[in-house]
Design a protein around this motif. Structure first.
Motif, PDB file in Angstrom:
ATOM      1  N   ASN A   2       0.851  -1.184   0.000  1.00 29.86           N
ATOM      2  CA  ASN A   2       0.000   0.000   0.000  1.00 29.86           C
ATOM      3  C   ASN A   2       0.890   1.238   0.000  1.00 29.86           C
ATOM      4  OD1 ASN A   2      -1.643   2.186   0.730  1.00 29.86           O
ATOM      5  ND2 ASN A   2      -2.997   0.889   1.945  1.00 29.86           N
ATOM      6  N   GLN A   3       0.817   2.028  -1.107  1.00 28.99           N
ATOM      7  CA  GLN A   3       1.670   3.211  -1.253  1.00 28.99           C
ATOM      8  C   GLN A   3       1.437   4.223  -0.139  1.00 28.99           C
ATOM      9  OE1 GLN A   3       4.125   3.316  -3.322  1.00 28.99           O
ATOM     10  NE2 GLN A   3       4.766   5.410  -2.968  1.00 28.99           N
ATOM     11  N   ASP A   4       0.164   4.393   0.248  1.00 28.71           N
ATOM     12  CA  ASP A   4      -0.157   5.351   1.308  1.00 28.71           C
ATOM     13  C   ASP A   4       0.523   4.959   2.620  1.00 28.71           C
ATOM     14  OD1 ASP A   4      -1.574   7.656   2.303  1.00 28.71           O
ATOM     15  OD2 ASP A   4      -2.954   6.269   3.296  1.00 28.71           O
ATOM     16  N   THR A   5       0.497   3.686   2.945  1.00 25.46           N
ATOM     17  CA  THR A   5       1.132   3.181   4.164  1.00 25.46           C
ATOM     18  C   THR A   5       2.651   3.351   4.075  1.00 25.46           C
ATOM     19  OG1 THR A   5      -0.642   1.592   4.448  1.00 25.46           O
ATOM     20  CG2 THR A   5       1.376   1.169   5.670  1.00 25.46           C
ATOM     21  N   TYR A   6       3.205   3.100   2.888  1.00 28.07           N
ATOM     22  CA  TYR A   6       4.639   3.257   2.670  1.00 28.07           C
ATOM     23  C   TYR A   6       5.056   4.705   2.906  1.00 28.07           C
ATOM     24  CZ  TYR A   6       9.159   3.018   0.271  1.00 28.07           C
ATOM     25  OH  TYR A   6      10.488   3.087  -0.032  1.00 28.07           O
ATOM     26  N   ILE A  10       7.593   6.474   5.699  1.00 28.25           N
ATOM     27  CA  ILE A  10       8.711   7.382   5.428  1.00 28.25           C
ATOM     28  C   ILE A  10       8.600   8.636   6.289  1.00 28.25           C
ATOM     29  CG2 ILE A  10       9.736   8.901   3.675  1.00 28.25           C
ATOM     30  CD1 ILE A  10       9.050   6.672   1.626  1.00 28.25           C
ATOM     31  N   ILE A  11       7.408   9.210   6.343  1.00 28.75           N
ATOM     32  CA  ILE A  11       7.201  10.404   7.168  1.00 28.75           C
ATOM     33  C   ILE A  11       7.507  10.100   8.628  1.00 28.75           C
ATOM     34  CG2 ILE A  11       5.487  12.076   7.985  1.00 28.75           C
ATOM     35  CD1 ILE A  11       6.355  12.475   5.042  1.00 28.75           C
ATOM     36  N   LEU A  14      11.204   9.966   9.085  1.00 27.91           N
ATOM     37  CA  LEU A  14      11.763  11.320   9.080  1.00 27.91           C
ATOM     38  C   LEU A  14      11.527  12.014  10.420  1.00 27.91           C
ATOM     39  CD1 LEU A  14      10.750  12.459   5.483  1.00 27.91           C
ATOM     40  CD2 LEU A  14      13.080  12.013   6.312  1.00 27.91           C
ATOM     41  N   ASN A  15      10.349  11.824  10.972  1.00 31.89           N
ATOM     42  CA  ASN A  15      10.054  12.408  12.289  1.00 31.89           C
ATOM     43  C   ASN A  15      10.965  11.830  13.363  1.00 31.89           C
ATOM     44  OD1 ASN A  15       8.088  14.164  11.340  1.00 31.89           O
ATOM     45  ND2 ASN A  15       6.436  12.682  11.645  1.00 31.89           N
ATOM     46  N   LYS A  16      11.280  10.547  13.256  1.00 30.74           N
ATOM     47  CA  LYS A  16      12.200   9.917  14.216  1.00 30.74           C
ATOM     48  C   LYS A  16      13.609  10.502  14.082  1.00 30.74           C
ATOM     49  CE  LYS A  16       9.346   7.005  16.113  1.00 30.74           C
ATOM     50  NZ  LYS A  16       8.893   7.218  17.474  1.00 30.74           N
ATOM     51  N   LEU A  17      14.014  10.817  12.845  1.00 31.17           N
ATOM     52  CA  LEU A  17      15.323  11.445  12.659  1.00 31.17           C
ATOM     53  C   LEU A  17      15.362  12.817  13.322  1.00 31.17           C
ATOM     54  CD1 LEU A  17      16.157  10.529   8.950  1.00 31.17           C
ATOM     55  CD2 LEU A  17      17.219   9.621  11.026  1.00 31.17           C
ATOM     56  N   TYR A  79      18.373  12.904   6.337  1.00 32.67           N
ATOM     57  CA  TYR A  79      17.013  13.437   6.295  1.00 32.67           C
ATOM     58  C   TYR A  79      16.777  14.100   4.942  1.00 32.67           C
ATOM     59  CZ  TYR A  79      12.908  16.204   7.652  1.00 32.67           C
ATOM     60  OH  TYR A  79      11.649  16.763   7.720  1.00 32.67           O
ATOM     61  N   ASP A  80      17.717  14.968   4.532  1.00 36.82           N
ATOM     62  CA  ASP A  80      17.599  15.656   3.251  1.00 36.82           C
ATOM     63  C   ASP A  80      17.571  14.664   2.093  1.00 36.82           C
ATOM     64  OD1 ASP A  80      17.557  18.142   4.495  1.00 36.82           O
ATOM     65  OD2 ASP A  80      19.694  18.528   4.152  1.00 36.82           O
TER      66      ASP A  80
END
Length: 91
Positions: A2-6, A10-11, A14-17, A79-80
């Motif tokens: 599921n692309q939405d779940t993927y 990722i988001i 990124l928040n964890k980073l 992150y970038d």
């Protein structure tokens, strides 16, 4: 897959980073307050708050702080790279 779940994954990564970088920054400030900035820190009244800039830490000669700065910069670079790879606007 599921692309939405993927994309949500990722988001979340990124928040964890961001969280990791904030925690490392706090640790570096703590080291500075007990090391290079101890004399100043001892004069600050209890309860008084101050904001520390990354640029201040980058001026440090403490080898532990230097290592933490390098780690923070590497996390920011990753992150970038993840944002670029996935077409995500950098926060």
């Amino acid at each position: 897959m599921n692309q939405d779940t993927y994309e949500k994954g990722i988001i979340e990564a990124l928040n964890k980073l961001i969280e990791a970088n904030n925690a490392i920054f706090d640790g570096a400030v703590g080291i500075a307050l007990h090391g290079e900035l101890k004399e100043w820190s001892d004069t600050v009244p209890d309860g008084e708050t101050h904001t520390f800039e990354f640029a201040l830490l980058k001026q440090s000669d403490d080898p532990n702080i230097k290592l933490l700065i390098a780690l923070m910069e590497e996390i920011e670079s990753m992150y970038d790279a993840i944002c670029t790879l996935n077409g995500i606007d950098r926060k």
